[in-house]
Design a protein around this motif. Structure first.
Motif, PDB file in Angstrom:
ATOM      1  N   ARG A  20       2.135   1.751  -3.474  1.00  0.00           N
ATOM      2  CA  ARG A  20       1.130   2.305  -4.388  1.00  0.00           C
ATOM      3  C   ARG A  20       0.954   3.799  -4.160  1.00  0.00           C
ATOM      4  O   ARG A  20       0.830   4.575  -5.106  1.00  0.00           O
ATOM      5  CB  ARG A  20      -0.202   1.570  -4.209  1.00  0.00           C
ATOM      6  CG  ARG A  20      -0.223   0.169  -4.810  1.00  0.00           C
ATOM      7  CD  ARG A  20      -1.644  -0.320  -4.984  1.00  0.00           C
ATOM      8  NE  ARG A  20      -2.298  -0.533  -3.699  1.00  0.00           N
ATOM      9  CZ  ARG A  20      -2.375  -1.702  -3.071  1.00  0.00           C
ATOM     10  NH1 ARG A  20      -1.814  -2.780  -3.622  1.00  0.00           N
ATOM     11  NH2 ARG A  20      -3.000  -1.821  -1.920  1.00  0.00           N
ATOM     12  N   ARG A  27      -0.355   5.760  -7.495  1.00  0.00           N
ATOM     13  CA  ARG A  27      -1.452   4.914  -7.996  1.00  0.00           C
ATOM     14  C   ARG A  27      -2.777   5.355  -7.393  1.00  0.00           C
ATOM     15  O   ARG A  27      -2.833   5.877  -6.270  1.00  0.00           O
ATOM     16  CB  ARG A  27      -1.188   3.439  -7.649  1.00  0.00           C
ATOM     17  CG  ARG A  27       0.155   2.919  -8.137  1.00  0.00           C
ATOM     18  CD  ARG A  27       0.119   2.676  -9.633  1.00  0.00           C
ATOM     19  NE  ARG A  27       1.416   2.269 -10.149  1.00  0.00           N
ATOM     20  CZ  ARG A  27       1.928   1.050 -10.028  1.00  0.00           C
ATOM     21  NH1 ARG A  27       1.228   0.114  -9.393  1.00  0.00           N
ATOM     22  NH2 ARG A  27       3.105   0.762 -10.534  1.00  0.00           N
ATOM     23  N   ASP A  28      -3.871   5.113  -8.125  1.00  0.00           N
ATOM     24  CA  ASP A  28      -5.182   5.588  -7.670  1.00  0.00           C
ATOM     25  C   ASP A  28      -6.032   4.489  -7.039  1.00  0.00           C
ATOM     26  O   ASP A  28      -7.175   4.725  -6.660  1.00  0.00           O
ATOM     27  CB  ASP A  28      -5.954   6.231  -8.836  1.00  0.00           C
ATOM     28  CG  ASP A  28      -6.116   5.274 -10.017  1.00  0.00           C
ATOM     29  OD1 ASP A  28      -5.762   4.089  -9.878  1.00  0.00           O
ATOM     30  OD2 ASP A  28      -6.593   5.741 -11.071  1.00  0.00           O
ATOM     31  N   ASN A  29      -5.463   3.281  -6.923  1.00  0.00           N
ATOM     32  CA  ASN A  29      -6.241   2.181  -6.342  1.00  0.00           C
ATOM     33  C   ASN A  29      -6.001   2.049  -4.842  1.00  0.00           C
ATOM     34  O   ASN A  29      -5.754   0.973  -4.317  1.00  0.00           O
ATOM     35  CB  ASN A  29      -5.918   0.857  -7.053  1.00  0.00           C
ATOM     36  CG  ASN A  29      -4.435   0.521  -7.022  1.00  0.00           C
ATOM     37  OD1 ASN A  29      -3.606   1.405  -6.816  1.00  0.00           O
ATOM     38  ND2 ASN A  29      -4.109  -0.747  -7.222  1.00  0.00           N
ATOM     39  N   ASP A  79      -7.716   3.556  -1.100  1.00  0.00           N
ATOM     40  CA  ASP A  79      -8.803   4.285  -0.439  1.00  0.00           C
ATOM     41  C   ASP A  79      -8.308   5.665   0.008  1.00  0.00           C
ATOM     42  O   ASP A  79      -7.204   5.770   0.569  1.00  0.00           O
ATOM     43  CB  ASP A  79      -9.298   3.470   0.765  1.00  0.00           C
ATOM     44  CG  ASP A  79     -10.360   4.202   1.549  1.00  0.00           C
ATOM     45  OD1 ASP A  79     -11.501   4.270   1.073  1.00  0.00           O
ATOM     46  OD2 ASP A  79     -10.012   4.737   2.625  1.00  0.00           O
ATOM     47  N   ARG A 114      -4.917   6.521   1.993  1.00  0.00           N
ATOM     48  CA  ARG A 114      -3.869   7.310   1.349  1.00  0.00           C
ATOM     49  C   ARG A 114      -3.417   8.454   2.258  1.00  0.00           C
ATOM     50  O   ARG A 114      -2.226   8.694   2.429  1.00  0.00           O
ATOM     51  CB  ARG A 114      -4.373   7.874   0.017  1.00  0.00           C
ATOM     52  CG  ARG A 114      -3.345   8.760  -0.714  1.00  0.00           C
ATOM     53  CD  ARG A 114      -3.964   9.417  -1.942  1.00  0.00           C
ATOM     54  NE  ARG A 114      -4.476   8.417  -2.859  1.00  0.00           N
ATOM     55  CZ  ARG A 114      -3.706   7.771  -3.733  1.00  0.00           C
ATOM     56  NH1 ARG A 114      -2.412   8.035  -3.796  1.00  0.00           N
ATOM     57  NH2 ARG A 114      -4.242   6.875  -4.540  1.00  0.00           N
ATOM     58  N   THR A 153       0.833  -1.208   0.000  1.00  0.00           N
ATOM     59  CA  THR A 153       0.000   0.000   0.000  1.00  0.00           C
ATOM     60  C   THR A 153       0.863   1.251   0.000  1.00  0.00           C
ATOM     61  O   THR A 153       0.597   2.218  -0.715  1.00  0.00           O
ATOM     62  CB  THR A 153      -0.937   0.002   1.211  1.00  0.00           C
ATOM     63  OG1 THR A 153      -1.792  -1.133   1.135  1.00  0.00           O
ATOM     64  CG2 THR A 153      -1.774   1.265   1.250  1.00  0.00           C
TER      65      THR A 153
END
Length: 327
Positions: A17, A22-24, A26, A30, A14
């Protein structure tokens, strides 16, 4: 990264990301990760990221000179376009452009780890076989030729020179004299060739060319020479700086512009509208050249495919330095 994951109570994946944009993830998660990064002073390691992805997010720029108006405007646009795409630039000036110097510049950029290179070398160097460029590195050329080896992005030099020459002929001048740029310059060559072709197409006499070095000093010196010839009623200078020198020479010799002599430049630098009289000139869109060169390079970096070469249009800007000749 592991410290951030523990602080935010998430997995290392996580954190990866989030750090890679990355946009995947929550939104609440984030923000928790970003807060942990701020608290711990975490900065993503760009070198490690490059090892994983094979990308350095850096563009190399090899430039002939930092002193010319056009080159600096183009470089400014390249820097902005690169930053917008998430890339930095590494600049390697080549003050004395020879085949060996350009090859050495490429070697230096190879050490700097760049994803591709934009070359802004206005001399006819890249037509010569002795220039050695590394295989496999995306390259885009600005203001030169590349024998179809690389995409070229440039102003439509020939079209701009034709616009300038035709403007003076349409005002009624019998012919147009030309203050050309250096003979080794790709841009100067195309402007001179187009000026001559336009005169011939209109059945006008082709006067002898006088050659400057892009500076206002050379324009002044050559302008004094032209001012002594009463047959000279229209002058097309290959850039605005030399046109400025021509204007000064006409003023010093008592030849009024535009009443006795019309003068046209090329570039449309910001100061041209403040010359006296304000200069008629050909506008180059350096920002568009810079932006498109970055787009073409990043297209090849990301897809492995070269884009077609691009010519950016020019525009004639008519001001008070041109008029019909005296009857």
């Amino acid at each position: 990264m592991a410290d951030v994951a523990r602080e935010a109570n998430v997995s290392g994946q996580t954190v990866s990301r989030v750090s890679n944009g990355r946009d995947n993830v929550d939104p609440e998660t984030r923000e928790r990760v970003l807060e942990a990064m701020r608290k711990l002073g975490y900065r993503p390691n760009s070198a490690a990221r490059a090892l994983r992805s094979g990308r350095f997010h850096s563009i190399g720029v090899i430039m002939f000179t930092l002193s010319s108006f056009g080159n600096m405007r183009t470089l400014d646009a390249i820097a902005i376009a690169a930053a917008d795409a998430g890339y930095s630039i590494t600049l390697i000036p080549v003050p004395h452009p020879t085949q060996g110097e350009v090859s050495v510049a490429f070697d230096r950029l190879s050490e700097e780890a760049v994803d591709g290179v934009i070359i802004i070398v206005e001399a006819h160097l890249l037509d010569e076989n002795d220039v050695v460029l590394p295989a496999g590195l995306p390259v885009v050329v600005v203001d030169s030729t590349a024998r179809d080896r690389y995409p070229v992005v440039d102003t439509d030099q020939a079209h701009g020179a034709r616009l300038a020459t035709e403007h003076l002929l349409e005002l009624g001048h019998r012919t147009v004299w030309h203050v050309a740029g250096p003979e080794r310059s790709y841009s100067a060559t195309h402007r001179r060739e187009s000026w001559e072709a336009t005169l011939r197409a209109h059945g006008a006499e082709v006067p002898p060319v006088v050659v400057g070095d892009w500076s206002s000093e050379s324009g002044h010196e050559l302008g004094l020479e032209l001012a002594r010839n009463p047959e000279v009623t229209a002058i097309f200078a290959a850039n605005d700086q030399m046109a400025l020198g021509v204007l000064r020479a006409m003023h010093e010799t008592g030849r009024a512009v535009p009443d006795e002599v019309s003068v046209v430049g090329f570039d449309d630098m910001e100061e041209s509208r403040s010359f006296w009289p304000p200069l008629t000139t050909v506008r180059q869109f350096f920002g568009e050249v810079g932006r498109r060169s970055v787009e073409a390079l990043l297209h090849e970096v990301e897809s492995g495919e070269q884009e077609d070469s691009t010519l950016v249009a020019t525009e004639l800007i008519v001001r008070e330095s041109t008029a019909a000749p005296r009857a």
